[in-house]
Design a protein around this motif. Structure first.
Motif, PDB file in Angstrom:
ATOM      1  N   LEU A 174       0.838  -1.205   0.000  1.00  0.00           N
ATOM      2  CA  LEU A 174       0.000   0.000   0.000  1.00  0.00           C
ATOM      3  C   LEU A 174       0.877   1.260   0.000  1.00  0.00           C
ATOM      4  O   LEU A 174       1.934   1.277   0.625  1.00  0.00           O
ATOM      5  CB  LEU A 174      -0.920   0.031   1.224  1.00  0.00           C
ATOM      6  CG  LEU A 174      -1.909  -1.116   1.386  1.00  0.00           C
ATOM      7  CD1 LEU A 174      -2.908  -0.783   2.490  1.00  0.00           C
ATOM      8  CD2 LEU A 174      -2.644  -1.410   0.097  1.00  0.00           C
ATOM      9  N   PRO A 175       0.417   2.322  -0.682  1.00  0.00           N
ATOM     10  CA  PRO A 175       1.204   3.564  -0.751  1.00  0.00           C
ATOM     11  C   PRO A 175       0.997   4.420   0.499  1.00  0.00           C
ATOM     12  O   PRO A 175       0.376   5.472   0.432  1.00  0.00           O
ATOM     13  CB  PRO A 175       0.641   4.245  -1.996  1.00  0.00           C
ATOM     14  CG  PRO A 175      -0.778   3.784  -2.068  1.00  0.00           C
ATOM     15  CD  PRO A 175      -0.833   2.412  -1.458  1.00  0.00           C
ATOM     16  N   LEU A 176       1.504   3.968   1.637  1.00  0.00           N
ATOM     17  CA  LEU A 176       1.241   4.672   2.895  1.00  0.00           C
ATOM     18  C   LEU A 176       1.734   6.121   2.856  1.00  0.00           C
ATOM     19  O   LEU A 176       1.211   6.979   3.548  1.00  0.00           O
ATOM     20  CB  LEU A 176       1.879   3.921   4.074  1.00  0.00           C
ATOM     21  CG  LEU A 176       1.219   2.592   4.449  1.00  0.00           C
ATOM     22  CD1 LEU A 176       1.980   1.899   5.575  1.00  0.00           C
ATOM     23  CD2 LEU A 176      -0.243   2.782   4.847  1.00  0.00           C
ATOM     24  N   GLY A 177       2.724   6.386   2.019  1.00  0.00           N
ATOM     25  CA  GLY A 177       3.277   7.738   1.944  1.00  0.00           C
ATOM     26  C   GLY A 177       2.422   8.726   1.172  1.00  0.00           C
ATOM     27  O   GLY A 177       2.629   9.931   1.269  1.00  0.00           O
ATOM     28  N   SER A 178       1.429   8.229   0.409  1.00  0.00           N
ATOM     29  CA  SER A 178       0.653   9.172  -0.400  1.00  0.00           C
ATOM     30  C   SER A 178      -0.852   9.070  -0.159  1.00  0.00           C
ATOM     31  O   SER A 178      -1.650   9.333  -1.045  1.00  0.00           O
ATOM     32  CB  SER A 178       0.960   8.963  -1.888  1.00  0.00           C
ATOM     33  OG  SER A 178       0.710   7.624  -2.244  1.00  0.00           O
ATOM     34  N   MET A 179      -1.223   8.709   1.073  1.00  0.00           N
ATOM     35  CA  MET A 179      -2.644   8.638   1.396  1.00  0.00           C
ATOM     36  C   MET A 179      -3.181  10.060   1.614  1.00  0.00           C
ATOM     37  O   MET A 179      -2.480  10.925   2.135  1.00  0.00           O
ATOM     38  CB  MET A 179      -2.850   7.807   2.669  1.00  0.00           C
ATOM     39  CG  MET A 179      -2.208   6.415   2.601  1.00  0.00           C
ATOM     40  SD  MET A 179      -3.054   5.277   1.508  1.00  0.00           S
ATOM     41  CE  MET A 179      -4.215   4.537   2.638  1.00  0.00           C
ATOM     42  N   VAL A 180      -4.436  10.296   1.228  1.00  0.00           N
ATOM     43  CA  VAL A 180      -4.980  11.659   1.331  1.00  0.00           C
ATOM     44  C   VAL A 180      -5.815  11.882   2.595  1.00  0.00           C
ATOM     45  O   VAL A 180      -6.077  13.019   2.976  1.00  0.00           O
ATOM     46  CB  VAL A 180      -5.845  12.029   0.098  1.00  0.00           C
ATOM     47  CG1 VAL A 180      -5.008  11.999  -1.163  1.00  0.00           C
ATOM     48  CG2 VAL A 180      -7.059  11.122  -0.035  1.00  0.00           C
ATOM     49  N   SER A 181      -6.258  10.807   3.256  1.00  0.00           N
ATOM     50  CA  SER A 181      -7.169  10.970   4.398  1.00  0.00           C
ATOM     51  C   SER A 181      -6.417  11.175   5.701  1.00  0.00           C
ATOM     52  O   SER A 181      -5.505  10.411   6.023  1.00  0.00           O
ATOM     53  CB  SER A 181      -8.054   9.738   4.559  1.00  0.00           C
ATOM     54  OG  SER A 181      -8.533   9.286   3.318  1.00  0.00           O
TER      55      SER A 181
END
Ligand SMILES: Nc1nc2c(ncn2[C@@H]2O[C@H](COP(=O)(O)OP(=O)(O)OP(=O)(O)O)[C@@H](O)[C@H]2O)c(=O)[nH]1
Ligand SMILES: [Mg+2]
Length: 238
Positions: A174-181
């Motif tokens: 998962l892209p944990l570095g680019s989450m928006v929430s």
């Protein structure tokens, strides 16, 4: 039979959960092979110190991540899940600290992770399994689930549940570095990212108990974010 080879870490974000945390910790640690990582956002009620005391009492099984700066459920999860991946745990759980999620379900969810990449502790698999919710809360949650499913296309009966078990290999993708929430929508965003990466998503029925002590942190701002995020996800580029 409990699996003696389970290597699981349960990530629990806390904000003012001083009285709930020791009870939760006891329930988690009752299961062999389970460790706890508390992610505290400098709770004014001293939850961080309670967590530190638990870590001293259960050295090696309870860990604490103290955050400072802007608080938020999503932000706490990003930091906590990264730390969890660093520890090398095979299974990484997410759960709330307010005793809504019963630790007794942990082994069943771990067992289901033999077949799935992510296992959800689901309130809506067999009707509606929630205790102490007023009718309007049940409707709100049912609406939220339908809304998220319709907008994002995620086909899971409980896509807003914060009780989950991840295989580390799935979580690591998962892209944990680019989450928006920043807030509550974070759990939806995680599931969306997992789903479009082809993760196998399973559900285990749970009975959800509404918190008895401590305060809810759901704010208008977080609710608004939950309405907007599904649309952002829908139109997010691959
Ligand atoms: N670290 C951190 N944890 C948070 C924050 N907001 C909420 N939490 C934790 O996230 C979990 C869920 O929050 P709750 O307030 O119970 O939200 P909820 O379950 O939707 O609402 P209730 O029905 O009132 O329980 C709990 O363990 C909270 O302590 C935050 O800003 N930072
Ligand atoms: Mg709660």
């Amino acid at each position: 039979m409990p699996d003696a080879h389970i290597d699981a870490l349960v990530v629990v974000p806390t904000y003012n959960e001083r009285d709930n945390l020791p009870i939760l910790a006891q329930g988690i640690l009752a299961h062999p092979g389970f460790r706890l990582l508390v992610v505290d956002d400098a709770s004014p009620d001293g939850t961080g110190a309670v967590a530190d005391a638990l870590a001293r009492q259960h050295a090696g099984r309870v860990h604490v991540l103290h955050r400072s700066g802007p608080r938020g459920l999503g932000r706490s999860y990003v930091d906590g899940l990264r730390r969890a991946l660093d520890t090398g745990a095979e299974l990484i759980f997410q759960m709330d600290a307010d005793l809504s999620h019963n630790p007794e379900y942990l082994p069943a969810m771990a067992a289901a992770a033999a077949e799935y990449d992510v296992v959800i502790g689901s309130r809506y698999l067999t009707g509606v399994s929630v205790v102490n919710w007023p009718l309007h809360r049940i409707f709100l949650s049912a609406f939220a689930n339908r809304y998220v499913r319709t907008v994002t296309g995620i086909s899971v009966s409980d896509c807003t549940s914060g009780f989950r078990c991840w295989r580390r290999t799935a979580l690591a993708r998962l892209p944990l570095g680019s989450m928006v929430s920043n807030g509550y929508a974070f759990v939806v965003e995680m599931l969306f990212e997992a789903s479009r990466r082809g993760c196998r998503i399973g559900e285990v029925p749970i009975i959800f108990i509404e918190r008895r002590q401590g305060q809810s942190k759901v704010s208008a701002r977080v609710l608004l974010e939950s309405l907007i995020v599904p649309w952002r996800l829908k139109f997010r580029r691959r």
